[in-house]
Scaffold this motif. Structure first.
Motif, PDB file in Angstrom:
ATOM      1  N   GLN A 176       0.851  -1.163   0.003  1.00 11.37           N
ATOM      2  CA  GLN A 176       0.030   0.073   0.052  1.00 11.37           C
ATOM      3  C   GLN A 176       0.810   1.396  -0.111  1.00 11.37           C
ATOM      4  OE1 GLN A 176      -3.260   0.208  -0.309  1.00 11.37           O
ATOM      5  NE2 GLN A 176      -3.249  -1.728  -0.815  1.00 11.37           N
ATOM      6  N   SER A 177       1.917   1.103   0.739  1.00  9.40           N
ATOM      7  CA  SER A 177       2.738   2.340   0.827  1.00  9.40           C
ATOM      8  C   SER A 177       3.309   2.788  -0.557  1.00  9.40           C
ATOM      9  CB  SER A 177       3.971   2.198   1.646  1.00  9.40           C
ATOM     10  OG  SER A 177       4.733   1.224   1.345  1.00  9.40           O
ATOM     11  N   LEU A 178       3.532   1.628  -1.369  1.00  9.93           N
ATOM     12  CA  LEU A 178       4.113   1.661  -2.629  1.00  9.93           C
ATOM     13  C   LEU A 178       3.192   2.441  -3.702  1.00  9.93           C
ATOM     14  CD1 LEU A 178       6.279  -1.309  -3.324  1.00  9.93           C
ATOM     15  CD2 LEU A 178       7.142   0.751  -2.633  1.00  9.93           C
ATOM     16  N   ILE A 179       1.902   2.254  -3.498  1.00 11.08           N
ATOM     17  CA  ILE A 179       0.969   2.750  -4.480  1.00 11.08           C
ATOM     18  C   ILE A 179       0.125   3.769  -3.773  1.00 11.08           C
ATOM     19  CG2 ILE A 179       0.846   0.653  -5.523  1.00 11.08           C
ATOM     20  CD1 ILE A 179      -1.981  -0.032  -4.026  1.00 11.08           C
ATOM     21  N   LYS A 180       0.429   4.189  -2.535  1.00  8.45           N
ATOM     22  CA  LYS A 180      -0.433   5.223  -1.863  1.00  8.45           C
ATOM     23  C   LYS A 180      -0.396   6.576  -2.530  1.00  8.45           C
ATOM     24  CE  LYS A 180      -0.999   7.434   2.788  1.00  8.45           C
ATOM     25  NZ  LYS A 180      -0.654   7.454   3.979  1.00  8.45           N
ATOM     26  N   PRO A 181      -1.316   7.243  -3.085  1.00  8.56           N
ATOM     27  CA  PRO A 181      -1.379   8.458  -3.952  1.00  8.56           C
ATOM     28  C   PRO A 181      -0.801   9.489  -3.185  1.00  8.56           C
ATOM     29  CG  PRO A 181      -3.623   8.037  -3.008  1.00  8.56           C
ATOM     30  CD  PRO A 181      -2.733   6.696  -2.777  1.00  8.56           C
ATOM     31  N   MET A 182      -0.250  10.355  -4.037  1.00  7.51           N
ATOM     32  CA  MET A 182       0.380  11.656  -3.329  1.00  7.51           C
ATOM     33  C   MET A 182      -0.579  12.717  -2.999  1.00  7.51           C
ATOM     34  SD  MET A 182       3.023  14.244  -5.360  1.00  7.51           S
ATOM     35  CE  MET A 182       4.657  13.278  -5.332  1.00  7.51           C
ATOM     36  N   GLN A 183      -0.779  13.181  -1.820  1.00  7.36           N
ATOM     37  CA  GLN A 183      -1.919  14.052  -1.387  1.00  7.36           C
ATOM     38  C   GLN A 183      -1.544  15.362  -1.598  1.00  7.36           C
ATOM     39  OE1 GLN A 183      -4.318  12.603   0.016  1.00  7.36           O
ATOM     40  NE2 GLN A 183      -3.409  10.470  -0.443  1.00  7.36           N
ATOM     41  N   ILE A 184      -2.187  16.218  -2.477  1.00 12.14           N
ATOM     42  CA  ILE A 184      -2.188  17.500  -3.057  1.00 12.14           C
ATOM     43  C   ILE A 184      -3.383  18.342  -2.375  1.00 12.14           C
ATOM     44  CG2 ILE A 184      -2.065  19.199  -4.776  1.00 12.14           C
ATOM     45  CD1 ILE A 184      -0.886  16.550  -6.375  1.00 12.14           C
ATOM     46  N   TRP A 185      -2.920  19.201  -1.524  1.00 12.15           N
ATOM     47  CA  TRP A 185      -4.052  20.499  -1.171  1.00 12.15           C
ATOM     48  C   TRP A 185      -3.791  21.749  -1.788  1.00 12.15           C
ATOM     49  CZ3 TRP A 185      -7.505  19.551   3.041  1.00 12.15           C
ATOM     50  CH2 TRP A 185      -7.793  18.470   3.470  1.00 12.15           C
ATOM     51  N   ILE A 186      -4.909  22.235  -2.215  1.00  8.38           N
ATOM     52  CA  ILE A 186      -4.948  23.657  -2.858  1.00  8.38           C
ATOM     53  C   ILE A 186      -5.943  24.432  -1.974  1.00  8.38           C
ATOM     54  CG2 ILE A 186      -5.503  24.663  -4.886  1.00  8.38           C
ATOM     55  CD1 ILE A 186      -5.085  22.078  -6.387  1.00  8.38           C
ATOM     56  N   THR A 187      -5.394  25.354  -1.291  1.00  9.17           N
ATOM     57  CA  THR A 187      -6.236  26.190  -0.689  1.00  9.17           C
ATOM     58  C   THR A 187      -6.842  27.503  -1.794  1.00  9.17           C
ATOM     59  OG1 THR A 187      -4.492  28.202  -0.158  1.00  9.17           O
ATOM     60  CG2 THR A 187      -4.455  26.031   0.967  1.00  9.17           C
ATOM     61  N   ARG A 189      -0.450  42.378 -18.810  1.00 11.83           N
ATOM     62  CA  ARG A 189      -0.869  41.181 -19.122  1.00 11.83           C
ATOM     63  C   ARG A 189      -0.756  39.969 -17.994  1.00 11.83           C
ATOM     64  NH1 ARG A 189      -0.322  40.030 -24.583  1.00 11.83           N
ATOM     65  NH2 ARG A 189       0.418  37.864 -24.132  1.00 11.83           N
ATOM     66  N   VAL A 190       0.216  40.080 -17.089  1.00 14.66           N
ATOM     67  CA  VAL A 190       0.018  39.371 -15.919  1.00 14.66           C
ATOM     68  C   VAL A 190      -0.923  39.495 -14.901  1.00 14.66           C
ATOM     69  CG1 VAL A 190       1.570  38.349 -14.129  1.00 14.66           C
ATOM     70  CG2 VAL A 190       2.724  38.772 -16.463  1.00 14.66           C
ATOM     71  N   SER A 191      -1.005  40.834 -14.714  1.00 14.50           N
ATOM     72  CA  SER A 191      -2.167  41.097 -13.747  1.00 14.50           C
ATOM     73  C   SER A 191      -3.312  40.720 -13.916  1.00 14.50           C
ATOM     74  CB  SER A 191      -2.033  42.712 -13.484  1.00 14.50           C
ATOM     75  OG  SER A 191      -0.776  43.053 -13.011  1.00 14.50           O
ATOM     76  N   HIS A 192      -3.718  40.721 -15.293  1.00 13.33           N
ATOM     77  CA  HIS A 192      -5.036  40.270 -15.870  1.00 13.33           C
ATOM     78  C   HIS A 192      -5.238  39.184 -16.343  1.00 13.33           C
ATOM     79  CE1 HIS A 192      -4.912  45.001 -15.998  1.00 13.33           C
ATOM     80  NE2 HIS A 192      -6.545  44.780 -15.622  1.00 13.33           N
ATOM     81  N   CYS A 193      -4.136  38.271 -16.156  1.00 15.32           N
ATOM     82  CA  CYS A 193      -4.486  36.877 -16.552  1.00 15.32           C
ATOM     83  C   CYS A 193      -5.630  36.280 -15.965  1.00 15.32           C
ATOM     84  CB  CYS A 193      -3.222  35.973 -16.607  1.00 15.32           C
ATOM     85  SG  CYS A 193      -2.707  35.776 -14.729  1.00 15.32           S
ATOM     86  N   THR A 194      -6.420  35.267 -16.316  1.00 15.21           N
ATOM     87  CA  THR A 194      -7.616  34.765 -15.660  1.00 15.21           C
ATOM     88  C   THR A 194      -7.087  33.360 -15.059  1.00 15.21           C
ATOM     89  OG1 THR A 194      -8.182  33.437 -17.908  1.00 15.21           O
ATOM     90  CG2 THR A 194      -9.229  35.769 -17.158  1.00 15.21           C
ATOM     91  N   GLY A 195      -5.974  32.689 -15.162  1.00 10.83           N
ATOM     92  CA  GLY A 195      -5.714  31.510 -14.467  1.00 10.83           C
ATOM     93  C   GLY A 195      -4.957  30.516 -15.260  1.00 10.83           C
ATOM     94  N   MET A 196      -4.707  30.679 -16.663  1.00 13.10           N
ATOM     95  CA  MET A 196      -4.054  29.741 -17.508  1.00 13.10           C
ATOM     96  C   MET A 196      -2.524  29.673 -17.188  1.00 13.10           C
ATOM     97  SD  MET A 196      -4.411  28.791 -21.632  1.00 13.10           S
ATOM     98  CE  MET A 196      -6.278  28.861 -21.291  1.00 13.10           C
ATOM     99  N   PRO A 252      -9.913  30.763 -10.035  1.00 16.57           N
ATOM    100  CA  PRO A 252      -9.879  30.199 -11.447  1.00 16.57           C
ATOM    101  C   PRO A 252      -8.732  29.573 -11.663  1.00 16.57           C
ATOM    102  CG  PRO A 252     -10.824  32.680 -11.486  1.00 16.57           C
ATOM    103  CD  PRO A 252     -10.364  32.192  -9.866  1.00 16.57           C
ATOM    104  N   ILE A 253      -7.537  29.779 -11.033  1.00 14.95           N
ATOM    105  CA  ILE A 253      -6.270  29.086 -11.032  1.00 14.95           C
ATOM    106  C   ILE A 253      -6.307  27.813 -10.848  1.00 14.95           C
ATOM    107  CG2 ILE A 253      -3.881  29.116 -10.255  1.00 14.95           C
ATOM    108  CD1 ILE A 253      -3.921  31.923  -9.487  1.00 14.95           C
ATOM    109  N   CYS A 254      -7.034  27.300 -10.023  1.00 11.91           N
ATOM    110  CA  CYS A 254      -7.286  26.022  -9.491  1.00 11.91           C
ATOM    111  C   CYS A 254      -8.037  25.137 -10.507  1.00 11.91           C
ATOM    112  CB  CYS A 254      -8.225  25.895  -8.147  1.00 11.91           C
ATOM    113  SG  CYS A 254      -8.386  24.276  -7.696  1.00 11.91           S
ATOM    114  N   TYR A 255      -9.023  25.696 -11.049  1.00 14.46           N
ATOM    115  CA  TYR A 255      -9.933  25.224 -12.275  1.00 14.46           C
ATOM    116  C   TYR A 255      -8.944  24.743 -13.275  1.00 14.46           C
ATOM    117  CZ  TYR A 255     -13.642  24.353 -15.279  1.00 14.46           C
ATOM    118  OH  TYR A 255     -14.801  23.901 -16.289  1.00 14.46           O
ATOM    119  N   GLN A 256      -7.995  25.656 -13.471  1.00 17.80           N
ATOM    120  CA  GLN A 256      -7.035  25.350 -14.807  1.00 17.80           C
ATOM    121  C   GLN A 256      -5.842  24.494 -14.300  1.00 17.80           C
ATOM    122  OE1 GLN A 256      -7.410  26.678 -17.580  1.00 17.80           O
ATOM    123  NE2 GLN A 256      -8.894  28.309 -17.214  1.00 17.80           N
TER     124      GLN A 256
END
Length: 471
Positions: free
Chosen positions: A125-136, A369-376, A141-145
């Motif tokens: 199980q330790s070999l196939i245990k998925p990597m746990q990723i948390w996003i606050t 350009r950077v300030s107005h980017c929507t997430g991609m 919109p960044i998260c969606y992309q």
């Protein structure tokens, strides 16, 4: 039907029932047995749960029942050892003559075998245990992309499964649920699970990677800069102890977003002293990528051919875009060479006025350009840096990264400062061998002063609100 045998691994009565069951299975072609041993410490709870589920009354080890596989419904309880002995004698005329000493020896062997199997299962199980990723602040919109980029296997590897946890306040629960549903519908092979979380106390459990997207409303007409900094500090003062308590010891924390990327990183470091400082970074790659794109358009060439643009300082504040080390590969000019042939970028841009007015100024189109980017763009930047962190960056290429300064390039210690690094072997290292000119050095001093002041304001605001904690 299948006879199900379950008992404590160290129970001699289970050992006797097991031996009789094996004897019946050998002699009777239609008699099938399935045996399950339970650890002594887990037996009582397991027995309670199975009896409650099936409406049985049974208190001892072993418990034996028949699974009516071809009829559906719950199994038929036979009982314990004595009940099974009577059943075998009555229906098949077979009984067990095992002596008590043999029963105890076999019970001990059963326990040792059970422990070995459990250990093997845990290792697998330790070999196939998925990597746990948390996003606050996962409703951003960044998260969606970002989710498809993390789940397609290119960041962590094509054999690494991941679990994604989306964290935000309760008011965004519906947004998080819709993101979860859409990600599940995409059926990424490496995405083991994705879930939403609105209970802050349960945040960052077993986290391998934490991506902090939290932004504040940076509108100085609405509130002062000091209040914005206070808000950032309060968020980090909540996150940092939870990361220390719940996340893995080697957790990697990535600060991104449109506001106070450096400050978020240094505040998490300040209020989470047990988190490894080298594992807390701020992402500067959005500015790198946008700058390369703007330069490529000016030179009428492929963006991929622009390398080694350096972003110094405060990533989401005052920064310095350094072109003194920038190189061009595959530039179409009178001089041609092999694929690795490079030209200094500044030698190819003769319009110095454009560099200072359109490119480097605070009001430049690059900043817009950077300030107005929507997430991609920021999502791609996060995914790129994570891929480099786990698998290494191109060997000779410069990557800008917000890291804790230790005095490199004469930048004062104790602030998160964007500077040139390379990634290799799962770590990053500052490219201290780079020579910087006098203009860049002056810019670094100014940027460092700004970041020191920002940190002092953050600590002052927290101390005024929580004087004892700040001590």
């Amino acid at each position: 039907a299948v006879a199900m045998f379950t008992g404590k691994a160290n129970c001699p009565y289970y050992a006797k029932a097991e031996l009789l069951a094996d004897q019946l299975q050998v002699n009777l072609p239609n008699f099938r047995v399935h045996k399950i041993t339970q650890h002594p410490d887990k037996w009582e709870q397991w027995l309670h749960d199975i009896c409650e589920m099936n409406g049985w009354e049974h208190r001892q080890s072993p418990i034996i029942w028949r699974e009516l596989l071809d009829r559906g419904g719950k199994g038929q309880l036979l009982g314990g050892l004595n009940d099974f002995l009577e059943y075998a004698q009555h229906y098949y005329g077979i009984t067990s003559m095992m002596l008590s000493e043999e029963m105890l020896d076999i019970a001990e062997e059963n326990l040792q075998a059970h422990l070995e199997i459990v250990k093997e299962d845990e290792e697998i199980q330790s070999l196939i245990k998925p990597m746990q990723i948390w996003i606050t602040s996962a409703s951003a919109p960044i998260c969606y992309q970002l989710i498809p980029l993390l789940a397609n296997g290119e960041v962590f590897g094509l054999t690494t499964e991941i679990s994604i946890h989306l964290l935000d306040t309760d008011q965004f629960k519906e947004v998080l649920c819709s993101i979860v549903m859409e990600a599940e519908d995409m059926a990424f092979p490496l995405l083991r699970s994705i879930s939403e979380h609105t209970e802050i106390d349960q945040a960052f459990i077993e986290a391998d990677v934490i991506i902090v997207l939290d932004d504040v409303l940076l509108n100085l007409e609405v509130q002062s800069r000091e209040n914005c900094i206070r808000e950032v500090s309060e968020i980090c003062q909540v996150y940092a102890p939870l990361i220390e308590k719940n996340a893995k010891s080697e957790v990697r924390v990535i600060s991104s977003g449109k506001t106070f990327a450096n400050l978020k990183a240094i505040m998490i470091m300040t209020y989470g002293p047990s988190i490894k400082p080298e594992n807390i970074i701020a992402i500067a790659t959005s500015w790198e990528s946008a700058a390369k794109s703007m330069l490529a358009r000016k030179l009428n060439m492929n963006t991929a051919g622009v390398k080694d643009v350096i972003v110094w300082g405060n990533i989401t504040g005052s920064k310095y875009i350094d072109l003194s080390h920038a190189k061009l590969y595959g530039y179409d000019s009178a001089i041609q060479g092999p694929a690795n042939f490079q030209r200094p970028l500044l030698n190819m841009i003769y319009d110095s006025e454009w560099i200072h007015s359109e490119f480097l100024s605070a009001e430049s189109s690059l900043s817009s350009r950077v300030s107005h980017c929507t997430g991609m763009l920021p999502a791609h930047a996060i995914a790129t840096v994570l891929r480099y962190w786990y698998h290494g960056s191109p060997s000779e290429e410069i990557i800008s990264l917000g890291i804790l300064s230790e005095g490199q390039f004469c930048v004062p210690k104790g602030i998160i400062f964007s500077m040139p690094v390379r990634f290799q072997n799962g770590n990053w290292e500052v490219m201290t061998e780079l020579e910087i000119n006098e203009t860049t050095q002056k810019a670094l001093g100014r940027l460092a002063h700004e970041l020191i002041q920002e940190k002092l304001v953050a600590l002052k605001e927290i101390k005024e609100m929580h004087p004892y904690e700040a001590e």
